[in-house]
Write a protein that holds these residues in place. Structure first.
Motif, PDB file in Angstrom:
ATOM      1  N   ASP A  90       0.822  -1.252  -0.027  1.00  0.00           N
ATOM      2  CA  ASP A  90      -0.048  -0.147  -0.073  1.00  0.00           C
ATOM      3  C   ASP A  90       0.827   1.229  -0.045  1.00  0.00           C
ATOM      4  N   PRO A  91       0.832   1.989  -1.063  1.00  0.00           N
ATOM      5  CA  PRO A  91       1.659   3.343  -0.998  1.00  0.00           C
ATOM      6  C   PRO A  91       1.417   4.201   0.124  1.00  0.00           C
ATOM      7  N   TYR A  92       0.262   4.240   0.666  1.00  0.00           N
ATOM      8  CA  TYR A  92      -0.369   5.070   1.458  1.00  0.00           C
ATOM      9  C   TYR A  92       0.027   4.466   3.000  1.00  0.00           C
ATOM     10  N   SER A  93       0.631   3.109   3.068  1.00  0.00           N
ATOM     11  CA  SER A  93       0.983   2.373   4.542  1.00  0.00           C
ATOM     12  C   SER A  93       2.401   1.919   4.307  1.00  0.00           C
ATOM     13  N   GLY A  94       3.367   2.717   3.693  1.00  0.00           N
ATOM     14  CA  GLY A  94       4.923   2.318   3.622  1.00  0.00           C
ATOM     15  C   GLY A  94       5.351   1.823   2.355  1.00  0.00           C
ATOM     16  N   GLY A  95       4.353   1.672   1.520  1.00  0.00           N
ATOM     17  CA  GLY A  95       4.710   1.219  -0.005  1.00  0.00           C
ATOM     18  C   GLY A  95       5.228   2.257  -0.928  1.00  0.00           C
ATOM     19  N   THR A  96       5.321   1.912  -2.153  1.00  0.00           N
ATOM     20  CA  THR A  96       5.717   2.963  -3.284  1.00  0.00           C
ATOM     21  C   THR A  96       4.683   2.932  -4.393  1.00  0.00           C
ATOM     22  N   ILE A 148      -2.281  -4.057  -0.539  1.00  0.00           N
ATOM     23  CA  ILE A 148      -2.292  -5.088   0.813  1.00  0.00           C
ATOM     24  C   ILE A 148      -1.492  -4.102   1.858  1.00  0.00           C
ATOM     25  N   PRO A 149      -2.482  -3.870   2.998  1.00  0.00           N
ATOM     26  CA  PRO A 149      -1.886  -3.060   4.112  1.00  0.00           C
ATOM     27  C   PRO A 149      -0.941  -4.019   4.897  1.00  0.00           C
ATOM     28  N   PRO A 150      -0.124  -3.481   5.796  1.00  0.00           N
ATOM     29  CA  PRO A 150       0.766  -4.470   6.388  1.00  0.00           C
ATOM     30  C   PRO A 150       0.008  -5.546   7.232  1.00  0.00           C
ATOM     31  N   VAL A 151       0.284  -6.806   6.783  1.00  0.00           N
ATOM     32  CA  VAL A 151      -0.121  -8.135   7.256  1.00  0.00           C
ATOM     33  C   VAL A 151       0.711  -8.945   7.483  1.00  0.00           C
TER      34      VAL A 151
END
Length: 510
Positions: A90-96, A148-151
């Motif tokens: 997820d770019p809005y939860s740590g991704g690019t 995919i949020p952090p899971v």
């Protein structure tokens, strides 16, 4: 030194930590099944300390590595435990952007978390509206693939099959995705083993001291490099060529302020967020700034969080370079990141000896059909410098990958390469000439979907110190011109040609 660690020991341990990251990357490349990772090496690896600071990295993809700290921070707040592996994109939860899937694993010694192992790899399909998950026509992130949020994908050493099954049910090439994710998990596990082996040889206290010392050393060296620049304010402007919705130029403006041993990079005046997918998450913006700063540093300075300590980055909220959900961002990672780096480097070149502009684009070519997806970034010309001509046909700036070998491409996909050569004469003239671009033509053997995300088709890479610009790139379908960013359907026998830009020249031609 403050800790009492002598320089020789610090040098040995710095190399050992970097070696762990390099071995992680080597295992990931060898263990992957998709050509995008095993052949093109579109992946990165790094290790972080328990506070989430990057301690060492492999020399992989700049746009991956500079944005990794946000991924680690997103996992740390969830209370990761030894034996866990978290997956996110997820770019809005740590991704690019969504094709870049990141795995974060705590590294523990005798049950105590000492740091985190991180791998990030570009997966050639994560679902979405078109094969390859990089559509030129996306208007919101939901069209670009599975978010995919952090899971946890591994909990306490046990695979969470339901999480993996959910991911695989939403992609077009599940067998490849399963294999590549397992390769990432294996690479993270290797890092923990190697860290424990290092502790057995040197002791936990010495290794943890090395974490602190290498960060402090890098920060000192970075501050020295900034201090050597004249204090002042330096500006530059550059443009993205459309956003997939319109063809209008989109400005990126930067002001770089140098004061003593600190640097501030301010993007006030940059365009607001756009309707298309060139919007850029803040983590990617930071990553491009880190890359530009590293160009000022000697080659023996390690790449870690210490580099970034003297740097302040200011971005207008909600702008092109601070995308907010649900903005589409898939091209922000690959194209906007390059333009940010180019713009910051142009400002810094007013006070530092830096190369001319390279091709400034990743020339993203995505083709996919039923059960297969091909993705490639195509090399071009690097800018010349005071040291000599720029190399030809290489990946530059925010990319550090390889071109897919013809044999691998034709073996894996229903396509044929009809032309692959250096695009002679496209480097800018100068005392030293810029590198030449490439020509890559592929013919599809069955119906497929094409997506192109490119730039530098109107604005050429600029020379330095009187050097001439490099040639712009071109995109063709059956000989007919295509815009920089385009998605469309292909029929069997259609031929796509990408002509990549040349690099700028350096110095007045003689």
């Amino acid at each position: 030194m403050a800790s009492g660690m002598d320089p020789v020991t610090l040098s040995v341990l710095t190399s050992a930590l970097s070696g762990i990251a390099e071995e992680m990357g080597a295992l990931l490349i060898r263990g992957s099944y998709s050509s995008n990772i095993k052949e093109r090496r579109d992946c990165s690896a790094a290790i972080f300390d328990a506070r989430g600071r990057m301690v060492a990295q492999a020399e992989h993809i700049p746009v991956h590595l500079g944005a990794m700290p946000e991924a680690v921070a997103a996992v740390m707040v969830l209370g990761a435990a030894p034996g866990d592996v978290y997956v996110l994109n997820d770019p809005y939860s740590g991704g690019t952007h969504l094709p870049d899937i990141t795995l974060v694993s705590p590294m523990a010694h005798e049950g105590k978390i000492l740091g985190y192992a991180v791998t990030r790899a570009h997966h050639s399909d994560v679902g979405g509206m078109s094969p390859g998950s990089m559509p030129a026509a996306s208007r919101e992130i939901f069209q670009e693939g599975l978010i995919i949020p952090p899971v946890r994908i591994v909990r306490g050493g046990e695979y969470q099959d339901e999480v993996l099954d959910l991911i695989l049910a939403n992609v077009r090439t599940p067998a490849l995705r399963r294999a590549d994710l397992r390769a990432q998990i294996a690479a993270n596990a290797l890092a923990e083993r190697r860290l424990n082996e290092l502790i057995e040889r040197r002791g936990e206290e010495v290794v943890l001291s090395a974490f602190e010392e290498v960060l402090a050393y890098t920060e000192r060296r970075t501050r020295e490099a900034i201090r050597a620049l004249p204090d002042g304010v330096y500006t530059a402007t550059d443009y993205l060529e459309g956003d997939g919705v319109t063809e209008e130029d989109i400005p990126i403006r930067v002001t770089v302020e140098v004061r003593n041993d600190k640097m501030k990079i301010d993007f006030s005046g940059t365009a607001a967020a756009v309707a298309g997918n060139v919007n850029c998450p803040l983590a990617v913006t930071r990553s491009a700034c880190y890359f530009a700063l590293r160009l000022l540093l000697p080659g023996d300075v390690p790449a870690n969080a210490g580099t970034y300590a003297p740097l302040e980055i200011s971005v207008p909220e909600g702008s092109l370079l601070d995308a907010r959900s649900p903005s589409a961002v898939v091209a922000g990672n690959v194209e906007t990141s390059n333009r940010i780096a180019d713009t910051v480097i142009s400002a810094l070149s007013q006070v530092a000896e830096l190369p001319a502009q390279g091709q400034g684009t990743m020339n993203n070519l995505i083709i996919g059909g039923r059960g297969w997806t091909y993705y490639e970034t195509i090399g071009g010309g690097q800018g010349a410098s005071a040291k000599g001509p720029g190399p030809s046909g290489v990946h530059v700036s925010m990319s550090n990958t390889l071109n897919t070998p013809i044999e691998a491409l034709e073996l894996e996909y229903p396509m044929r390469v009809t032309r692959y050569e250096i695009r002679r004469g496209t480097g800018g003239e100068g005392l030293y000439r810029g590198g030449d671009g490439l020509v890559r033509s592929v013919k599809v053997l069955e119906a497929a979907t094409l997506s192109l995300l490119t730039d530098r088709r109107r604005h050429p890479p600029q020379g330095r110190r009187g050097g001439r610009p490099g040639a712009t790139g071109r995109n063709l379908l059956n000989g007919e011109e295509l815009p920089p960013k385009k998605s469309l359907e292909l029929a069997p026998g259609d031929e796509v040609t990408v002509m990549t830009p040349g690099g700028g020249g350096y110095g007045e031609p003689q």
